[in-house]
Design a protein around this motif. Structure first.
Motif, PDB file in Angstrom:
ATOM      1  N   ASP A  26      10.489   1.715  61.876  1.00 18.98           N
ATOM      2  CA  ASP A  26      10.399   1.980  62.957  1.00 18.98           C
ATOM      3  C   ASP A  26       8.428   1.641  63.287  1.00 18.98           C
ATOM      4  O   ASP A  26       8.026   1.608  64.242  1.00 18.98           O
ATOM      5  N   ARG A  27       7.901   1.730  62.869  1.00 21.34           N
ATOM      6  CA  ARG A  27       6.369   1.842  63.178  1.00 21.34           C
ATOM      7  C   ARG A  27       5.777   0.098  63.011  1.00 21.34           C
ATOM      8  O   ARG A  27       4.420   0.222  62.484  1.00 21.34           O
ATOM      9  N   CYS A  28       6.557  -1.110  62.446  1.00 23.01           N
ATOM     10  CA  CYS A  28       5.953  -2.197  62.007  1.00 23.01           C
ATOM     11  C   CYS A  28       5.364  -1.863  61.296  1.00 23.01           C
ATOM     12  O   CYS A  28       5.144  -3.446  61.227  1.00 23.01           O
TER      13      CYS A  28
END
Length: 382
Positions: free
Chosen positions: A174-176
């Motif tokens: 989700d933090r890429c």
């Protein structure tokens, strides 16, 4: 869903427990025999190489992914692939390559040896899911490409070509943060540059032209794959969706145009005749390969010629990984410790790909490596 199984005599019930996991897609069950530190198993995904579950690790307090290698000793090819993946996962270390947290087998002898488990950091999604669910702005696109290039740069520096880069073999959180996984088809670089991919079974859509046409290959096959993935992230559809080898080449030829004589002259006689027999095709402009309409309208849209340079038919003209990392589109993320990380220790024996070993011999090699790992790590208490 998990169901604890009754005690079984073929593993240490004080240290291991059995959990049955249901694959909701295939409707099949898989039994995991794992250290008691792992609990609350939930199905994540399954494929030809294994079944993956999420689990809680009571030692670290983290949620992890556990992969049970799928029947690694049924065929020589699968055993060879399992050995290759195990060696590379236990030795290759980089922020953009999936991190191995633990590895084990419940079996205590070669005679009973039949299961291998790999515990890895848990990533939320694979890139295939992201591509087909989300439209990405240029900041995210360039960051994903940068991280992919950092991963393959490290692999190449460590003497390895991945050979099977595709969206489903790349995971993100989700933090890429992006990480490359699945090294079952990886090969030593200095072997690969002088040989053909006679046993190469990489997903067809991401195969480089030199592979399709039977030329010797280099690490630039990985650059072609990244170029295909980059275009897919923009277009939300596979760039070259070939139905078979000939159709794959036709799709490439129709988009990228007739290759140069320098490239055709490197081909074998029949391949060269075939390529010369095709009507001459001009390359499509970049604006057709990655149309403006496929970019988010509210994001800045530089003309991304990085795609075209990674998708040169002739590998001699194709960007190297260094060229791609220095392209302005991705260079804004450049960190020397990520791009030029020291090479990982690589114990993978380059002769192993050519060794004429029996299935039992491959099984013995894998058992030896798992035992080596378990002797160096406390698999039960961290």
């Amino acid at each position: 869903m998990e169901v604890d199984q009754p005690n079984a005599p073929n593993f240490d019930v004080n240290r291991f427990h059995q959990v049955t996991i249901r694959d909701p897609i295939a409707g099949a069950d898989s039994t995991f025999t794992i250290p008691r530190r792992y609990s609350n198993l939930n199905f994540l995904n399954a494929g030809a190489q294994g079944t993956v579950v999420m689990a809680d690790d009571s030692v670290t307090g983290e949620r992890v992914a556990i992969k049970k290698m799928q029947q690694p000793f049924v065929m020589t090819m699968s055993a060879k692939r399992a050995y290759r993946e195990f060696i590379l996962l236990t030795t290759i270390k980089h922020p953009n390559i999936i991190r191995l947290l633990n590895a084990f087998t419940p079996d205590t002898s070669l005679q009973t040896f039949g299961e291998v488990y790999l515990v890895m950091e848990l990533m939320t999604h694979n890139l295939h899911e992201v591509i087909h669910r989300l439209r990405l702005d240029h900041k995210t696109l360039s960051f994903f490409v940068y991280q992919s290039l950092c991963a393959i740069k490290h692999l190449h520096t460590s003497g390895v070509i991945h050979r099977d880069l595709k969206p489903s073999n790349i995971v993100v959180n989700d933090r890429c943060v992006l990480k490359v996984l699945d090294f079952g088809l990886a090969r030593k670089k200095n072997v690969d540059t002088s040989m053909r991919m006679s046993d190469y079974v990489v997903t067809r859509y991401y195969r480089a032209p030199e592979v399709i046409l039977g030329l010797p290959y280099s690490e630039k096959v990985d650059i072609w794959s990244v170029g295909c993935i980059f275009a897919e992230m923009i277009n939300h559809t596979v760039l070259f969706p070939g139905k078979d080898r000939i159709d794959q080449w036709t799709k490439i030829y129709n988009v990228m145009g007739t290759p140069s004589d320098d490239f055709i002259n490197q081909l074998g006689q029949s391949a060269a005749m075939y390529v010369r027999s095709l009507r001459r095709a001009n390359p499509k402009p970049l604006s057709e390969i990655v149309p403006d309409s496929n970019f988010l309208p509210e994001t800045e849209n530089p003309r991304v010629n990085l795609t075209a340079n990674m998708l040169k038919i002739n590998p001699d003209e194709r960007f190297s990984v260094e060229d791609a990392l220095n392209h302005p589109y991705v260079r804004l993320w450049f960190k020397d410790e990520e791009v030029n990380a020291p090479a990982s220790e690589n114990r993978y024996d380059q002769e192993i790909d050519f060794a004429d070993k029996t299935l039992q011999e491959w099984k013995g090699l894998i058992f030896q490596e798992v035992q080596r790992y378990q002797s160096d790590h406390d698999i039960f208490n961290g």
